[in-house]
Design an enzyme around this catalytic site. Structure first.
Site, PDB file in Angstrom:
ATOM      1  N   SER A 283      -9.667   1.508   3.315  1.00 24.54           N
ATOM      2  CA  SER A 283      -8.924   2.332   2.367  1.00 24.54           C
ATOM      3  C   SER A 283      -7.867   1.570   1.565  1.00 24.54           C
ATOM      4  O   SER A 283      -7.305   2.126   0.623  1.00 24.54           O
ATOM      5  CB  SER A 283      -8.219   3.459   3.121  1.00 24.54           C
ATOM      6  OG  SER A 283      -7.281   2.924   4.035  1.00 24.54           O
TER       7      SER A 283
ATOM      8  N   SER B 299      -9.642  -0.870   7.427  1.00 24.49           N
ATOM      9  CA  SER B 299      -9.134  -0.601   6.072  1.00 24.49           C
ATOM     10  C   SER B 299      -8.551  -1.795   5.346  1.00 24.49           C
ATOM     11  O   SER B 299      -8.360  -1.747   4.137  1.00 24.49           O
ATOM     12  CB  SER B 299      -8.091   0.515   6.108  1.00 24.49           C
ATOM     13  OG  SER B 299      -8.732   1.756   6.205  1.00 24.49           O
TER      14      SER B 299
ATOM     15  N   LYS C 267       0.846  -1.193   0.000  1.00 23.85           N
ATOM     16  CA  LYS C 267       0.000   0.000   0.000  1.00 23.85           C
ATOM     17  C   LYS C 267       0.884   1.247   0.000  1.00 23.85           C
ATOM     18  O   LYS C 267       1.935   1.264   0.650  1.00 23.85           O
ATOM     19  CB  LYS C 267      -0.893  -0.024   1.243  1.00 23.85           C
ATOM     20  CG  LYS C 267      -1.996   1.037   1.278  1.00 23.85           C
ATOM     21  CD  LYS C 267      -2.861   0.867   2.543  1.00 23.85           C
ATOM     22  CE  LYS C 267      -3.974   1.886   2.647  1.00 23.85           C
ATOM     23  NZ  LYS C 267      -4.786   1.709   3.876  1.00 23.85           N
TER      24      LYS C 267
END
EC number: 6.3.5.7
Lengths: 523, 553
Positions: free
Chosen positions: A168, A192, A76
């Site tokens: 997210s 997330s 990420k």
């Protein structure tokens, strides 16, 4: 080969059935083919190929560094990667190239993993859709799956009805779901990792707070953030966790050797298990399909001899408000460093230092980020501190106690839904603002972060629409291994189907041995 | 003797005067430190010295000043409070900056054990209660040399609290009497230093040096128990010596290792405290005393003239000798304190709470540190008085001057002379010369060995006391000659030949019959070029000229 699990591919690499470079190139080609998913912000092709080359040498010498040697992974874009741009999907950090690796990234590289690239997210991980980053929204690979498409009315086949990944960490979820890599790092502050895992049909794991280092993870909420793991099966998660877990001298909140490593998940005697079903998680907004799958899952455990009991987590309903106060307060504080002086975006306005700060932060942050900073600063004002921050901390303590009471009553693992519903189309999703969406979507997940517990979302089945649904298991602090063992057993029972990506299957990029995942023992 | 009246406090390369004991010509008597009252109606605020506030006229309303200090002490440590970056004064700009110090995103603080130990030792030495559990907080404000936008400090629960610092001041009319006073210590907290901003007004830009950013500080907060600049300077000097004795800080004010903020207010005794101002960043004892006294006087004058005191931050302009408003805060600053989430509570142990399986590298043991405390200045002074029979005030001077005690002890070791004679020479001669030329003890051209040799010559009566002064003066020139060499070259030996001396005396008496009647024989020394030994001369003289002496005595 790409359809296999990490453990299977690891075995294949060791046996020379495939080389790291072949694997790397295949993944790179799929990344290109699935570019429309917008899963990656940066594809580190050169780095990955070079790493593959080195891995190949080691494999040829029969001296791989470990189970991850030669395995393509994605990270990420809120983890620091040395020499590779790290943006947090924000204008503020566009062009920022960190000089160091996050501890978890370094650990993956030390094991010989190939870094395919940096994945998309909501700006600074603030969101639950992966729709609010400056590089645009991430598209859920299941939008293009055979399973979903077949169930759609013909007129909805246009691209405008694509689904969100959840967030997210949606980029990481999409990257793993679309076979561009075998595992990906996400971060999990309020759900997330688990939320997009549920929407993308993956295993999404949030470790106990303090088990995995946060050093190099660009923080959202320091007291709740943990690096998360996405894989296509529970065993793979255990492999990655085994690599990542452990005390880091650079992160004072990691605990000293809490878990025995390496982590191997054995078979388990379900009849000795006690599963708790928190009654407060049965909310009216919960989709009937998920509700029914949740109940079937409980029945499954019961039918195998486990004790399944209803438990109460009475402060659950206060959790999301409390989370909001604590989250925005820490955000206000953490974002203070982005002033344009040392790194990142700096406004051209330079009439005074203060004017430059203001313009830089105005230009660098989205409305969502600025909104959270504003409310956080409001909660931290001297006159509000007691009424908001301190009160929220007290509620947090009560929430922690709720979980402790449940576990003290003999419950080993809690079973809950991960999300209220399956993934929704983007156009549907953006009808509500980020804050509303986050409050809805984090409902089952954020309390776990407040309590620092381990939790995992396991894909259970496809909905009537052909979209994945996940259920969440929550374990005792630092009982991550037990939690994953339960998850593995459950995974084996439910036999969640593999995503069938038409594009990839048509041109033979994806050779699936069969429609189901099979566990192969590694010896 | 001037040298025994002034205490010169050395900070860095400069001598800073702190009027910390009696008899100075600058003072006019009645002013005393602790309970000083400030008479109303002082005409000029520009007058700095304390005597401006003396002699309250009858029936006038008295003012009392209340002074509290916040002292920032840089911890003597190889690395910073939360990072591994080195700590070093005057290194090239931005050469000692870790990723954490530059607040790169994702970096986390890791507490430096050495800094914790320094805080505990300082707390113990200042009679504080050491908190077995203390917490770190973030204090937010935007400033270009604060890269994270917040400072990590200990606002809620500091590492040490409720202590006191004892210091001595001169009291009484002649300021010859020493009195012990105490200032309470509210708390000692660990915190990060900021970087440095250099404002280039010409090019209208600010340059940032982060070498200092993140260096470990102890903030020592004193209760407002002080009442004037002098007292504040004495208390800070005592603290400075304690820190230096502990080795927890070099406490060199000129290098910014000890910085003082002073909170000053005035009120009429018996009435509520006045509005206070804060004078920031005082970096020498002299300026500290001056700034506080100026500020007290300014406030009195302001109030006398019907004005009001604003709660504001001021700085001291050492060139003008006055404090000026900094006007840096637009409205009230809200620091939005928040617990530092990346640092668990700091837990300390003592002998009873120490877990049996504790890794000694991972724990800080208060009792162990207490056992390791070195001799503190107060104990050193007591020991000196006992061991050498010197006066208490001498012991203060020995400690106040950097390096003087070591000098004194080296001389003692090498000479047969009595400690009392040594202390006299060290304080009255050596120190006097040093001050005349603004030198540090370490810069003295006269080494302890040279002075010891000189005192030996004096002790064995090989030279007279006044010849010794002459030798000292020669030694001071630093030409590399030994005392003995100088004595020989300049023929300063005492005449040991009785007959020759008698002849000399007789010659002197004969040559100056009228002087002899009113003098005790000073001329003898003149004639013999100072070789006469004063304490034996009268006996010589008594013999041949006793009748004359009857006249003069």
């Amino acid at each position: 080969m790409l359809g296999r699990t990490l453990r299977e591919v690891s075995a294949a690499l060791k046996q020379g059935q495939v080389t790291p470079t072949e694997l790397c190139k295949k993944c790179l080609s799929i990344i290109k083919k699935t570019k429309y998913l917008n899963a990656y912000i940066t594809v580190s092709e050169e780095v990955a190929l070079k790493q593959a080359e080195e891995s190949e040498k080691r494999h040829k010498q029969g001296q791989p560094l470990g189970d991850l040697d030669g395995i393509p992974v994605a990270v990420k874009d809120n983890f620091s990667t040395s020499g590779i741009e790290t943006t947090c999907a924000s204008n503020m950090l566009k062009g920022y190239i960190p000089p160091y690796n996050a501890t978890v990234v370094q650990k993956l590289l030390d094991q010989g993993a190939l870094l395919m690239g940096k994945t998309n997210l909501d700006e600074f991980a603030m969101g639950s859709g992966s729709t609010d980053g400056v590089f645009g929204p991430v598209k859920n690979p299941w939008s293009y799956s055979k399973q979903y498409r077949e169930r759609q009315r013909h007129d909805e086949h246009g691209d405008s009805h694509w689904l969100i990944t959840g967030g997210s960490s949606g980029g990481s979820a999409a990257a793993v779901a679309a076979y561009t890599c075998f595992a990906a790092l996400g971060s999990d502050t309020g759900g997330s990792t688990r939320n997009p895992a549920a929407h993308c049909g993956l295993v999404g794991f949030k470790p106990s707070y303090g088990l995995v280092s946060r050093h190099g993870l660009i923080p959202l909420v320091n007291s709740m953030d943990v690096p998360g793991i996405f894989t296509r099966c529970v065993d793979d998660t255990a492999v990655v966790l085994g690599v990542l877990a452990g005390h880091d001298p650079k992160d004072s909140t990691t605990v000293q050797d809490p878990i025995k490593l390496p982590m191997i998940l054995g078979e388990m005697d379900v009849s000795r298990l006690c599963i708790g079903i928190p009654k407060e998680y049965l909310v009216p907004e919960l989709s009937s399909e998920i509700r029914s799958l949740w109940s079937q899952a409980a029945d499954l455990f019961e039918s195998e001899g486990a004790k399944v009991i209803e438990v109460s987590l009475p402060h659950t309903c206060y959790s999301i408000v409390c989370y909001h106060v604590l989250c925005t307060s820490e955000v206000a504080s953490n974002m203070a460093r982005f002033d344009g002086l040392q790194y990142g975006h700096r406004s051209g306005i330079d009439v005074s230092t203060e004017a430059m700060y203001a313009a830089t932060r105005q230009e660098g942050f989205s409305d969502v980020v600025r909104g959270r900073i504003l409310s956080g600063n409001f909660f931290l004002l001297k006159e509000n501190y007691e009424n908001y921050f301190v009160k929220a901390q007290k509620v947090r303590r009560l929430i922690v106690r709720d979980f402790m009471n449940a576990f003290d009553s003999g419950v080993d693992v809690l079973l809950t839904p991960t999300t209220l519903s399956e993934a929704v189309p983007y156009l549907e999703f953006i009808k509500e603002d980020n804050r509303t969406r986050s409050a809805q979507d984090d409902i089952f997940t954020q309390a776990v972060n407040m309590a620092g517990l381990p939790a995992v979302s396991v894909p259970v089945a496809l909905s009537n629409q052909g979209l994945p649904i996940g259920l969440q298991f929550i374990g005792r602090a630092f009982c991550d291994q037990q939690l994953l063992t339960v998850a593995k057993w459950f995974e084996k029972q439910v036999q969640f189907p593999t995503i069938q990506l038409q594009d990839l299957m048509d041109d033979g990029s994806l050779v699936l041995e069969n429609g189901k995942l099979t566990s192969v023992s590694l010896t | 003797m001037a040298a025994s009246m002034l205490r010169l406090v050395r900070s860095g390369r400069r001598w800073a005067l702190a009027w910390i004991d009696g008899g100075s010509r600058e003072r006019s008597g009645t002013q005393t430190g602790p309970t000083s009252n400030w008479a109303r109606g002082q005409s000029s605020v520009a007058q700095l010295s304390l005597h401006t506030a003396q002699k309250p006229r009858k029936g006038e309303h008295k003012w009392a000043a209340v002074v509290g200090l916040e002292i920032h002490v840089q911890i003597s440590s190889n690395s910073k409070l939360f990072s591994g970056a080195q700590v070093c004064f005057a290194a090239p700009p931005n050469s000692l900056v870790s990723f954490f110090d530059a607040s790169l995103p994702g970096t986390l603080p890791v507490l430096n054990r050495r800094c914790v130990e320094a805080a505990v030792m300082t707390g113990l030495a200042l009679n504080c209660h050491i908190n077995k559990k203390s917490l770190f907080d973030r204090k937010h404000y935007f400033y270009s040399d604060l890269p994270a936008g917040y400072q990590i400090t200990q606002q809620r629960l500091p590492i040490a609290a409720n202590g006191h610092l004892t210091y001595s001041v001169y009291m009484g009319k002649k300021r010859s009497q020493m009195t012990t006073k105490t200032v309470r210590i509210k708390q000692i907290q660990l915190e990060q230093d900021s970087g440095k901003s250099l404002h280039d007004d010409l090019r209208s830009q600010t340059l940032i040096d982060l070498n200092r950013a993140g260096v470990g500080l102890l903030e020592v907060v004193l209760e407002p128990d002080l009442c004037c600049g002098e007292e504040a300077a004495i208390a800070v000097r005592e603290l400075q010596m304690i820190l230096q004795a502990l080795g927890t800080s070099q406490a060199n004010m000129a290098e910014g290792q000890l910085r003082v903020d002073a909170n000053v207010s005035v009120h009429h005794p018996g009435e509520p405290l006045g509005v206070r101002t804060e004078v920031k960043n005082l970096n020498s004892l002299r300026f500290l005393a001056k700034a506080i006294d100026y500020e007290i006087q300014r406030q009195i004058t302001e109030l006398e003239n019907g004005g009001e005191i604003l709660n504001e931050t001021r700085s001291f302009d050492y060139k003008l000798g006055c404090t000026v408003s900094m006007r840096d805060k637009e409205g009230k600053q809200d620091y939005r304190f928040m617990p530092e989430p990346n640092l668990p509570p700091l837990v300390l142990y003592d002998a009873t709470s120490l877990p049996a399986d504790a890794d000694s590298q991972q724990v800080v043991n208060i009792d162990q540190l207490r056992d390791m405390l070195p001799e503190l200045p107060s104990a050193t002074r007591e020991r000196l008085v006992q061991q050498y029979g010197i006066l208490p005030e001498h012991s203060f001077t020995l400690l106040n001057e950097v390096g003087l005690l070591e000098f004194f002890q080296s001389v003692i070791k090498e000479t047969r002379a009595e400690p009392k004679r040594v202390i006299n020479w060290v304080l009255n001669t050596l120190l006097y010369y040093l001050k005349q030329q603004n030198l540090a003890v370490s810069e003295s051209p006269v080494t302890p060995a040279a002075l010891a040799e000189l005192l030996d010559l004096l002790d064995s009566k090989a030279i007279s006391s006044s010849a010794a002064k002459q030798v000292f003066e020669e030694l001071w020139k630093g030409e590399g000659k030994t005392a003995a060499q100088i004595v020989t070259e300049q023929q300063l030996e005492l005449m040991q030949d009785r007959e020759a001396l008698e002849q000399l005396c007789q010659a002197a008496i004969d040559g100056h019959p009228q002087v002899v009647t009113i003098s005790k024989g000073n001329k003898v020394f003149q004639c013999s070029r100072n070789e006469g030994q004063p304490d034996i001369c009268p006996q010589f003289l008594l013999h041949p000229i006793s009748p004359y002496f009857c006249v003069s005595t």
